[in-house]
Design a protein around this motif. Structure first.
Motif, mmCIF file in Angstrom:
data_model
loop_
_atom_site.group_PDB
_atom_site.id
_atom_site.type_symbol
_atom_site.label_atom_id
_atom_site.label_comp_id
_atom_site.label_asym_id
_atom_site.label_seq_id
_atom_site.Cartn_x
_atom_site.Cartn_y
_atom_site.Cartn_z
ATOM 1 N N GLU A 158 -7.178 6.313 14.383
ATOM 2 C CA GLU A 158 -7.937 7.166 13.531
ATOM 3 C C GLU A 158 -6.352 8.500 12.994
ATOM 4 O OE1 GLU A 158 -11.233 10.879 12.722
ATOM 5 O OE2 GLU A 158 -11.967 9.970 14.652
ATOM 6 N N CYS A 159 -7.090 8.369 11.990
ATOM 7 C CA CYS A 159 -5.422 9.721 11.437
ATOM 8 C C CYS A 159 -6.359 11.225 11.675
ATOM 9 C CB CYS A 159 -5.314 8.887 9.655
ATOM 10 S SG CYS A 159 -4.341 10.324 9.114
ATOM 11 N N GLN A 160 -5.903 11.923 11.842
ATOM 12 C CA GLN A 160 -6.371 13.529 12.288
ATOM 13 C C GLN A 160 -5.621 14.096 10.601
ATOM 14 O OE1 GLN A 160 -7.447 14.485 15.494
ATOM 15 N NE2 GLN A 160 -7.308 12.092 14.641
ATOM 16 N N LYS A 161 -5.071 13.563 10.284
ATOM 17 C CA LYS A 161 -5.080 14.455 8.396
ATOM 18 C C LYS A 161 -6.573 13.774 7.265
ATOM 19 C CE LYS A 161 -1.092 15.775 9.116
ATOM 20 N NZ LYS A 161 -0.732 17.244 9.131
ATOM 21 N N CYS A 162 -7.038 12.134 7.237
ATOM 22 C CA CYS A 162 -7.884 11.746 6.553
ATOM 23 C C CYS A 162 -8.832 11.277 7.159
ATOM 24 C CB CYS A 162 -7.375 11.717 5.581
ATOM 25 S SG CYS A 162 -6.743 9.451 6.042
ATOM 26 N N HIS A 163 -8.533 11.035 8.417
ATOM 27 C CA HIS A 163 -10.311 10.800 9.678
ATOM 28 C C HIS A 163 -10.024 9.550 9.013
ATOM 29 C CE1 HIS A 163 -10.059 14.972 11.433
ATOM 30 N NE2 HIS A 163 -10.313 15.073 9.838
ATOM 31 N N ARG A 181 -3.053 6.638 25.022
ATOM 32 C CA ARG A 181 -3.522 5.926 23.384
ATOM 33 C C ARG A 181 -3.431 7.268 22.227
ATOM 34 N NH1 ARG A 181 -7.872 3.190 27.373
ATOM 35 N NH2 ARG A 181 -7.283 1.307 27.344
ATOM 36 N N THR A 182 -3.119 7.351 22.202
ATOM 37 C CA THR A 182 -2.669 8.573 21.320
ATOM 38 C C THR A 182 -0.885 8.098 20.683
ATOM 39 O OG1 THR A 182 -4.392 10.284 21.820
ATOM 40 C CG2 THR A 182 -2.347 11.272 20.120
ATOM 41 N N ARG A 183 -0.868 7.647 19.695
ATOM 42 C CA ARG A 183 0.069 7.214 18.853
ATOM 43 C C ARG A 183 0.435 8.287 17.831
ATOM 44 N NH1 ARG A 183 2.794 3.168 21.590
ATOM 45 N NH2 ARG A 183 1.013 2.497 23.426
ATOM 46 N N TYR A 184 1.531 8.542 17.609
ATOM 47 C CA TYR A 184 2.397 9.536 16.267
ATOM 48 C C TYR A 184 2.430 8.433 15.666
ATOM 49 C CZ TYR A 184 4.161 13.008 13.865
ATOM 50 O OH TYR A 184 4.705 13.989 12.323
ATOM 51 N N MET A 185 1.420 7.951 14.202
ATOM 52 C CA MET A 185 1.953 7.102 13.009
ATOM 53 C C MET A 185 1.791 7.264 12.156
ATOM 54 S SD MET A 185 0.353 3.705 15.590
ATOM 55 C CE MET A 185 -1.101 3.854 15.501
ATOM 56 N N LYS A 186 1.799 6.912 10.848
ATOM 57 C CA LYS A 186 1.959 7.121 8.957
ATOM 58 C C LYS A 186 0.986 6.245 8.825
ATOM 59 C CE LYS A 186 3.737 6.565 4.850
ATOM 60 N NZ LYS A 186 4.652 6.060 4.401
ATOM 61 N N LYS A 189 -3.200 4.640 4.738
ATOM 62 C CA LYS A 189 -4.077 5.899 3.714
ATOM 63 C C LYS A 189 -4.076 6.255 3.062
ATOM 64 C CE LYS A 189 -8.727 6.917 2.192
ATOM 65 N NZ LYS A 189 -9.933 6.855 2.825
ATOM 66 N N CYS A 190 -4.050 7.970 3.464
ATOM 67 C CA CYS A 190 -3.004 8.451 2.895
ATOM 68 C C CYS A 190 -1.110 9.159 3.328
ATOM 69 C CB CYS A 190 -3.239 10.880 4.101
ATOM 70 S SG CYS A 190 -2.551 10.468 5.236
ATOM 71 N N GLY A 191 -0.572 7.974 3.509
ATOM 72 C CA GLY A 191 1.159 8.118 4.224
ATOM 73 C C GLY A 191 1.150 9.314 4.723
ATOM 74 N N LYS A 192 0.553 10.023 5.391
ATOM 75 C CA LYS A 192 1.049 11.465 6.184
ATOM 76 C C LYS A 192 1.067 10.708 7.655
ATOM 77 C CE LYS A 192 -0.630 14.684 3.485
ATOM 78 N NZ LYS A 192 -2.001 15.431 3.113
ATOM 79 N N TYR A 193 1.531 11.160 8.249
ATOM 80 C CA TYR A 193 2.275 11.074 10.084
ATOM 81 C C TYR A 193 0.780 12.367 11.257
ATOM 82 C CZ TYR A 193 6.349 7.518 9.862
ATOM 83 O OH TYR A 193 6.692 6.539 9.397
ATOM 84 N N SER A 194 0.733 11.656 11.502
ATOM 85 C CA SER A 194 -0.367 12.780 12.461
ATOM 86 C C SER A 194 -0.439 12.089 14.212
ATOM 87 C CB SER A 194 -1.843 12.994 11.743
ATOM 88 O OG SER A 194 -2.553 12.036 11.833
ATOM 89 N N TRP A 195 -0.948 12.479 15.203
ATOM 90 C CA TRP A 195 -0.457 11.676 16.366
ATOM 91 C C TRP A 195 -2.706 11.408 16.393
ATOM 92 C CZ3 TRP A 195 2.395 11.442 20.525
ATOM 93 C CH2 TRP A 195 3.002 11.697 20.372
ATOM 94 N N GLN A 196 -2.572 10.389 16.552
ATOM 95 C CA GLN A 196 -3.894 9.541 16.550
ATOM 96 C C GLN A 196 -4.510 8.884 17.727
ATOM 97 O OE1 GLN A 196 -2.676 6.233 12.898
ATOM 98 N NE2 GLN A 196 -2.350 8.206 11.758
ATOM 99 N N ARG A 197 -5.550 9.392 17.538
ATOM 100 C CA ARG A 197 -6.223 8.686 18.535
ATOM 101 C C ARG A 197 -6.746 7.653 18.440
ATOM 102 N NH1 ARG A 197 -7.710 14.129 19.169
ATOM 103 N NH2 ARG A 197 -9.908 14.202 18.258
#
Length: 202
Positions: A158-163, A181-186, A189-197
Motif C-alpha cells: 500500500e502506497c502511503q501517499k495515495c493509498h 515487510r515494509t519496503r521503500y518503493m515507487k 499509480k502516483c509515481g511517488k516513493y514511500s515506505w509501503q506496508r
C-alpha cells in the motif's frame, strides 16, 4: 464455496451430457483423476480451464461456483457472494504463504548461522572450514529468492501517499530498501516513493 455441492453439480451435468469422466477429461486435456477429484469435492477446476468446462456443461462460471443453475432474480446476488468467497480464499492463501515465508527465513537463517559459528570456532582443517561456510551459503542463496517471490505475490503493498494497493514487480521488491515487510518503493499509480506496508486485503 461448497466444493461438495459443486462437485455433485459437475457430475450431474456431465451425466446429462452423456459424458464419462474420461471423455470430459479428454475434451479438457486433463486426466480423468482430476475430474474425479472435482466430483468428489476434493478439489476445484483450475481457473485456466473453467470457461471451457462451463461451455461443455452449458452453464456460466457463476453457476459453476454456485453449484446450481440460477434464476435471473438471484443471479446478481450469487455473483457478489461468489466474488466475496474468492477474495476470502485468496486472502487465506496469502496468509498461509506469508507464514511459510517466515518459516523458510527462520530455517535458512538457523542453518546459516550454525554452520558459520561452527566454522569460526571449532578446531578443524581450513579445507573443512571452507566447505562448511560454502554449505551455509548454498541454502541461503537458493531460498532467499524463493522467499522474496512469496512476499511479492502474496497480498499487496500500500502506497502511503495515495493509498493505492498493488502487486509490485519482483525486481522492485528485490532492490527496495526494507524493514521487515515494509519496503521503500515507487507507486505505479502516483509515481511517488514511500515506505509501503504489506497488506493482505485490497
Amino acid at each position: 464455496m461448497d466444493q461438495i455441492k459443486i462437485g455433485k453439480f459437475i457430475s450431474d451435468l456431465r451425466k446429462e451430457k452423456g459424458l464419462t469422466q474420461a471423455q470430459l477429461s479428454e475434451k479438457l486435456g486433463i486426466t480423468d483423476r482430476a475430474v474425479s477429484k472435482w466430483e468428489t469435492g476434493r478439489s476445484m477446476p483450475d481457473a485456466s480451464i473453467m470457461l471451457e468446462l462451463c461451455e461443455i456443461l452449458g452453464i456460466s462460471v457463476n453457476e459453476l461456483l454456485s453449484g446450481e443453475v440460477l434464476e435471473m432474480n438471484s443471479y446478481n446476488e450469487k455473483v457478489e457472494k461468489n466474488l466475496l468467497e474468492i477474495v476470502k480464499q485468496k486472502e487465506e492463501a496469502d496468509k498461509r504463504l506469508l507464514k511459510m515465508e517466515i518459516v523458510i527465513g527462520l530455517l535458512i537463517s538457523i542453518v546459516f548461522f550454525v554452520l558459520i559459528f561452527i566454522a569460526s570456532f571449532a578446531e578443524m582443517e581450513d579445507r573443512l572450514r571452507i566447505i562448511l561456510i560454502i554449505t551455509g551459503f548454498i541454502p541461503f542463496i537458493i531460498m532467499v529468492p524463493f522467499a522474496l517471490r512469496i512476499e511479492q505475490k502474496a497480498g499487496y503493498y500500500e502506497c502511503q501517499k495515495c493509498h493505492h494497493k498493488y502487486i509490485p514487480t519482483y525486481s522492485s521488491v528485490l532492490w527496495a530498501m526494507h524493514i521487515n515487510r515494509t519496503r521503500y518503493m515507487k507507486c505505479p499509480k502516483c509515481g511517488k516513493y514511500s515506505w509501503q506496508r504489506k497488506t493482505i486485503s485490497k
